[in-house]
Motif scaffolding. Structure first.
Motif, short mmCIF file in Angstrom:
data_model
loop_
_atom_site.label_atom_id
_atom_site.label_comp_id
_atom_site.label_asym_id
_atom_site.label_seq_id
_atom_site.Cartn_x
_atom_site.Cartn_y
_atom_site.Cartn_z
N VAL A 22 36.34 -6.49 -14.29
CA VAL A 22 34.90 -6.26 -14.37
C VAL A 22 34.17 -7.57 -14.65
O VAL A 22 33.13 -7.86 -14.03
CB VAL A 22 34.59 -5.23 -15.47
N ALA A 23 34.71 -8.39 -15.54
CA ALA A 23 34.08 -9.66 -15.87
C ALA A 23 34.01 -10.58 -14.65
O ALA A 23 33.00 -11.25 -14.42
CB ALA A 23 34.83 -10.35 -17.01
N SER A 24 35.08 -10.61 -13.87
CA SER A 24 35.12 -11.47 -12.68
C SER A 24 34.06 -11.05 -11.67
O SER A 24 33.37 -11.90 -11.07
CB SER A 24 36.51 -11.42 -12.03
N ILE A 25 33.93 -9.75 -11.46
CA ILE A 25 32.93 -9.25 -10.50
C ILE A 25 31.52 -9.51 -10.99
O ILE A 25 30.64 -9.94 -10.23
CB ILE A 25 33.16 -7.75 -10.24
N LEU A 26 31.30 -9.31 -12.29
CA LEU A 26 29.95 -9.49 -12.83
C LEU A 26 29.52 -10.95 -12.85
O LEU A 26 28.33 -11.24 -12.67
CB LEU A 26 29.87 -8.89 -14.24
N ILE A 27 30.44 -11.87 -13.07
CA ILE A 27 30.04 -13.28 -13.07
C ILE A 27 29.65 -13.72 -11.66
O ILE A 27 28.70 -14.49 -11.47
CB ILE A 27 31.15 -14.19 -13.66
N GLY A 28 30.37 -13.20 -10.66
CA GLY A 28 29.98 -13.47 -9.27
C GLY A 28 28.65 -12.83 -8.94
O GLY A 28 27.79 -13.44 -8.28
N ALA A 29 28.45 -11.59 -9.41
CA ALA A 29 27.18 -10.90 -9.18
C ALA A 29 26.03 -11.63 -9.85
O ALA A 29 24.92 -11.70 -9.31
CB ALA A 29 27.27 -9.47 -9.70
N SER A 30 26.30 -12.21 -11.02
CA SER A 30 25.26 -12.94 -11.74
C SER A 30 24.78 -14.15 -10.94
O SER A 30 23.58 -14.38 -10.80
CB SER A 30 25.79 -13.39 -13.11
N ILE A 31 25.72 -14.90 -10.39
CA ILE A 31 25.36 -16.10 -9.62
C ILE A 31 24.56 -15.72 -8.38
O ILE A 31 23.51 -16.30 -8.08
CB ILE A 31 26.63 -16.88 -9.24
N ILE A 32 25.08 -14.72 -7.64
CA ILE A 32 24.40 -14.30 -6.41
C ILE A 32 23.03 -13.69 -6.73
O ILE A 32 22.03 -13.97 -6.06
CB ILE A 32 25.27 -13.28 -5.64
N GLY A 33 22.98 -12.87 -7.77
CA GLY A 33 21.73 -12.20 -8.12
C GLY A 33 20.66 -13.16 -8.61
O GLY A 33 19.48 -13.01 -8.26
N LEU A 34 21.03 -14.14 -9.43
CA LEU A 34 20.05 -15.13 -9.89
C LEU A 34 19.47 -15.90 -8.72
O LEU A 34 18.26 -16.12 -8.63
CB LEU A 34 20.71 -16.08 -10.89
N PHE A 35 20.35 -16.30 -7.80
CA PHE A 35 19.91 -17.06 -6.64
C PHE A 35 19.03 -16.20 -5.72
O PHE A 35 17.94 -16.60 -5.30
CB PHE A 35 21.13 -17.58 -5.88
N GLY A 36 19.50 -14.98 -5.41
CA GLY A 36 18.79 -14.11 -4.48
C GLY A 36 17.44 -13.65 -5.01
O GLY A 36 16.43 -13.69 -4.29
N ASN A 37 17.39 -13.23 -6.27
CA ASN A 37 16.13 -12.75 -6.82
C ASN A 37 15.13 -13.89 -7.02
O ASN A 37 13.91 -13.67 -6.91
CB ASN A 37 16.38 -12.01 -8.13
#
Length: 336
Positions: A22-37
């Motif tokens: 879960v941590a691995s997926i969320l850290i990737g989601a954090s990077i993509i989400g910060l950039f995309g939003n």
């Protein structure tokens, strides 16, 4: 969104490898989400075509998703902790839980309001919008959404139903309750999410029905006009030519409706996928691995909206390219 624990389950913990996944997926989601939003927010600010009334809510959604993604690294710290406690001060964990709770409710509520606004705009003429569809009123709605979302976060601790802090069982910052009232509160959150899903489906279903009905009316009108033009005399050929001219316009309208339908279908499907699992877990609360993964899937919803805009929305596509290529936008894209 929340976690309930009993005294017995507090001693145990979710297997560490589940938390690592879960941590691995969320850290990737954090990077993509910060950039995309960030791209979404900047695009609306600098692009004249995107500064529409409805996009006020799109920016509101992007801000909520940005804050969610900004908090994910602090959740990852908790997931990877093997000491049974949060490595940073407890106040940090409580703040993370509060921000995530508020932003997730805000994100879900904004999606429903966007569905309502889109139906309001699509099913009425342009002149009929202005009663409700004004910048001031939509901005007021956005403020109300944040107030409502914050109230959902503040009330439980104030009423003594539970607290915001670190759940050693799940290894994450969340709402923690030990009483029966806390179970009722968590179940009510599940009902709230399920209601959000239902309202979203209703609004977009009404949009789809209107689009199909509108499309059918255009086809019928064009068929009548075409038959009339064919039966016209030689002296009215110019008029017949004029009546044939709507064909390209009607084709364009049909294509636009098809694209709108596809985009709506994509948004609704991803929204349901991200929130449905958590809704079921909250309605029937308990401590399990499925709750952890359902929570993870719900958080990833903060990533998908910028991806949809980038792939499906032509104006956002063009704005994204201008920003990423560091090129100066043409005059039509820059406000005066």
């Amino acid at each position: 969104m929340e976690a309930t624990e009993g005294a017995a389950t507090e001693i145990a913990t979710i297997a560490f490898y589940h938390r690592v996944i879960v941590a691995s997926i969320l850290i990737g989601a954090s990077i993509i989400g910060l950039f995309g939003n960030t791209l979404v927010i900047i695009s609306v600010l600098i692009t004249k075509k995107l500064r529409t009334i409805t996009n006020i809510l799109v920016v509101n959604l992007a801000i909520a998703d940005f804050l969610t993604c900004a908090c994910l690294p602090f959740q990852v710290i908790g997931f990877l902790s093997q000491t049974g406690s949060y490595p940073l001060p407890e106040g940090v964990c409580a703040t993370v839980a509060a921000v995530l709770h508020t932003c997730l409710v805000c994100s879900a509520s904004t999606l429903v309001v966007i569905g309502f606004i889109r139906r309001y705009v699509i099913t009425r003429s342009i002149r009929g919008h202005q009663g409700f569809h004004t910048p001031k009123k939509i901005a007021t709605v956005a403020v109300f959404i944040w107030m409502e979302s914050a109230a959902f976060m503040v009330l439980p601790p104030v009423l003594g139903i539970g607290r915001l802090g670190y759940s050693s069982f799940y290894g994450m910052c969340a709402f923690i309750g030990y009483t029966r009232m806390a179970l009722y509160y968590v179940a009510s959150q599940g009902i709230f999410i399920a209601t959000i899903l239902m309202l979203t489906l209703i609004f977009y279903g009404l949009i789809l029905r209107h689009v199909l009905r509108h499309n059918k009316q255009f086809r019928g009108k064009f068929a009548v006009d075409k038959d009339t033009s064919v039966s016209s005399t030689e002296g009215h050929q110019n008029k017949a030519s004029t009546s044939d001219s709507p064909l390209p316009m009607i084709k364009a309208i049909n294509q636009k409706e098809i694209e709108i339908t596809k985009n709506v279908f994509t948004v609704v499907c991803l929204f349901i996928v991200c929130f449905l699992a958590s809704s079921v877990n909250f309605i029937i609360p308990g401590s399990s691995v499925s709750t952890l993964y359902g929570y993870m899937i719900m958080l990833t919803n903060s990533v998908v909206n910028p991806i949809i805009y980038g792939l499906k929305h032509p104006n956002f596509q063009e704005a994204f390219k201008k920003i990423l290529c560091c090129r100066r936008a043409p005059q039509e894209f820059v406000s005066n």
